[in-house]
Design an enzyme around this catalytic site. Structure first.
Site, PDB file in Angstrom:
ATOM      1  N   LYS A 271      21.199   4.510   6.686  1.00 56.73           N
ATOM      2  CA  LYS A 271      21.017   5.825   7.305  1.00 56.73           C
ATOM      3  C   LYS A 271      19.578   6.292   7.149  1.00 56.73           C
ATOM      4  O   LYS A 271      18.909   5.896   6.195  1.00 56.73           O
ATOM      5  CB  LYS A 271      21.924   6.854   6.601  1.00 56.73           C
ATOM      6  CG  LYS A 271      23.390   6.726   6.896  1.00 56.73           C
ATOM      7  CD  LYS A 271      24.174   7.827   6.183  1.00 56.73           C
ATOM      8  CE  LYS A 271      25.656   7.737   6.489  1.00 56.73           C
ATOM      9  NZ  LYS A 271      26.003   7.995   7.884  1.00 56.73           N
ATOM     10  N   ARG A 345      36.416   3.671   8.315  1.00 59.05           N
ATOM     11  CA  ARG A 345      37.577   3.073   8.996  1.00 59.05           C
ATOM     12  C   ARG A 345      37.957   1.742   8.359  1.00 59.05           C
ATOM     13  O   ARG A 345      39.123   1.356   8.386  1.00 59.05           O
ATOM     14  CB  ARG A 345      37.287   2.943  10.496  1.00 59.05           C
ATOM     15  CG  ARG A 345      36.168   2.020  10.847  1.00 59.05           C
ATOM     16  CD  ARG A 345      35.631   2.241  12.259  1.00 59.05           C
ATOM     17  NE  ARG A 345      34.758   3.420  12.344  1.00 59.05           N
ATOM     18  CZ  ARG A 345      34.178   3.839  13.459  1.00 59.05           C
ATOM     19  NH1 ARG A 345      34.374   3.211  14.592  1.00 59.05           N
ATOM     20  NH2 ARG A 345      33.403   4.921  13.450  1.00 59.05           N
TER      21      ARG A 345
END
Ligand code: BES
Ligand code: MN
Ligand code: ZN
Length: 493
Positions: A271, A345
């Site tokens: 990130k 996920r």
């Protein structure tokens, strides 16, 4: 060290304190027990309110300092004929705490004598007091003028015994919300997967049975999806299973599953630096599930519930999972890892499959700070709701409105499902910008089988919210009150 809040109840006019608080509705003089308190000041109501421009609107204050420094706050309670909904009393409690804290007194009596001041309403008001008073300041050095010691508030009510019961019952839920806040606010150097699991294990003292699965056990179960996220970190994964058996033995449980990424760097798909510190809150789903288990056990909810949280740290390193790697989930599904930052996920894939496979629950609800895209769609006002069951979705939407933790339903469908197909494996973990929250939800749905299921994307509501009447903290503890409400309204016997 902040102040300790002590809430007690008493009958009307049983106590007098250095600060007394009464309410007056819009355009009306104080009534009932409040009228007696006002009369004791010897002041003229019309003159005093005119001088203070007090109309009785919600949020208005008439502040009177009497002889000997005794102080009276008259707070506006708004429209006298408008029925205050229960969650309006929570906000009123929060607002009240703000007003009292500003006076810096250590004891106050609050006169609650309106027609709507039922025990349940008093329970909500007391909840609002505690929720508003919460601070996460354990790492701040004390400043000389910080309030310390105890703030004692006496609620003067018609039926103190009934109010006490309601305050304790609603207070259990507050305990859970505050636990969730503590967990989300805690920095990741202090709260890794192992430390989080230890915090969950403390629920044993409330009667929750807690199992902690370590990497060897997860490997044996075939959880290649969850484990690949943890493999770049020096801190090993944990899967925690919490059982609350308050219902009939043998009754299928309700299941709650949480994303617990204690820190999300993005991994190899790293990130950008801006606001990355917020990613200590990427375990907000797991915190909500843990807080909920605390609430249910504290109030001894008559229902069977299982809480499952997947705890990992997503780090880049020589052992980290790479884009292009293919892993195999417990269900047997193969996953191409396109983007290591779509890690939530991957964690939930195995946690969800395991939960439905082992517990055959009545329903399965997962909470996850899953996508930035849900913040683009809904901001910080609503969490995204995705569900394969209209019945469960309807109940959740209603619970969200009563608990003031609002949800907005988003679509699922075959066309979105098709988008997660992979060139090399069964599915891929990242698709592209369009419908980013929906494709994430479709990915999760591949691991729920036929169980009634809902996914709450709480990326916008678990932290970084603006202050409200009931929350002054970075982390509001979103999800605990909502799911506790759902259980109370629809699933208790
Ligand atoms: N934890 C983030 C989502 C998030 C972002 C939560 C901002 C709270 C605030 C999640 O793991 C993530 O990185 N999602 C990616 C998915 C993408 C790579 C498909 C995202 O939303 O950008
Ligand atoms: Mn991520
Ligand atoms: Zn994440």
């Amino acid at each position: 060290m902040s102040q300790t809040l002590h809430i007690v109840t008493a009958a009307h006019s049983a106590v007098s304190a250095p600060l007394t608080v009464i309410y007056a509705a819009e355009g009306k003089a104080p009534a009932g027990a409040a009228a007696a308190v006002w009369a004791a000041t010897g002041l003229d109501w019309v003159q005093s309110t005119a001088a203070g421009a007090f109309k009785g609107r919600q949020g208005q204050v008439l502040d009177i300092i009497g002889a000997g420094g005794r102080r009276l706050l008259v707070l506006g309670s708004g429209d006298a004929d408008g029925d205050t909904p229960l969650n309006g009393w929570t906000d009123r409690g929060g607002s009240l705490l703000g007003k009292i804290a500003a006076t810096r007194v250590e004891t106050a009596a609050i006169v609650l004598d309106e027609p709507g001041a039922t025990p349940a309403a008093i329970g909500e008001l007391a909840a609002g007091l505690r929720l508003r008073q919460y601070r996460f300041d354990k790492y701040k050095s004390a400043r000389p003028d910080d309030p310390t010691g105890t703030l004692t508030l006496t609620l003067q009510v018609a039926d103190p015994a009934a109010a006490d019961l309601a305050i304790a019952d609603r207070g259990a839920t507050v305990d859970g919300t505050l636990l969730a806040r503590d967990l989300v606010n805690e920095p990741a150097n202090v709260l890794g997967p192992v430390e989080f699991a230890a915090r969950a294990a403390e629920l044993a003292k409330l009667g929750v049975e807690v199992e902690i699965l370590e990497p060897a056990a997860l490997e044996k179960l075939g959880m290649g999806s969850l484990l690949c996220v943890a493999q770049g970190s020096d801190r090993p994964a944990r899967l925690v299973v919490m059982h609350w058996q308050g219902g009939k033995p043998g009754d299928a449980p309700l299941a709650f599953v949480g994303k617990g990424v204690v820190f999300d760097t993005g991994g190899i798909s790293i990130k950008p630096a801006a606001s990355m510190e917020d990613m200590k809150g990427d375990m907000g789903g797991a915190a909500a599930v843990t807080g909920l288990m605390c609430a249910l056990a504290t109030r001894k909810a008559p229902v069977n519930v299982v809480g499952v949280i997947g705890l990992v740290e997503n780090m880049p390193s020589g052992s980290a999972v790479r884009p292009g790697d293919i892993v195999k989930a417990m269900s047997g599904t193969t996953i191409e890892v396109i983007n290591t930052d779509a890690e939530g996920r991957l964690v939930l894939a195995d946690a969800l499959w395991y939960t439905q496979d082992r517990f055959k629950p009545k329903f399965m609800i997962n909470l996850a700070t899953l996508t930035g895209a849900i913040i683009v769609a809904l901001g910080h006002e609503h969490a995204g709701l995705f569900s394969n069951s209209d019945d469960l979705a309807t109940k959740l939407l209603a619970a969200g409105l009563s608990a003031n933790e609002k949800l907005w339903r988003m679509p699922l469908g075959a066309v979105y499902d098709k988008m997660i197909e992979s060139k090399f494996a069964d599915i891929r973990n990242s698709v592209g910008r369009p419908a980013g929250s929906i494709t994430a939800a479709q990915f999760l749905q591949r691991f729920v089988n036929d169980v009634p299921w809902a996914h709450l994307d709480i990326a916008g509501t678990a932290f970084g919210v603006s202050p409200s009447e009931t929350n002054a903290s970075w982390a509001p503890g979103f999800g605990v009150a909502l799911l506790d409400r759902l259980v109370r309204d629809s699933y208790q016997n």
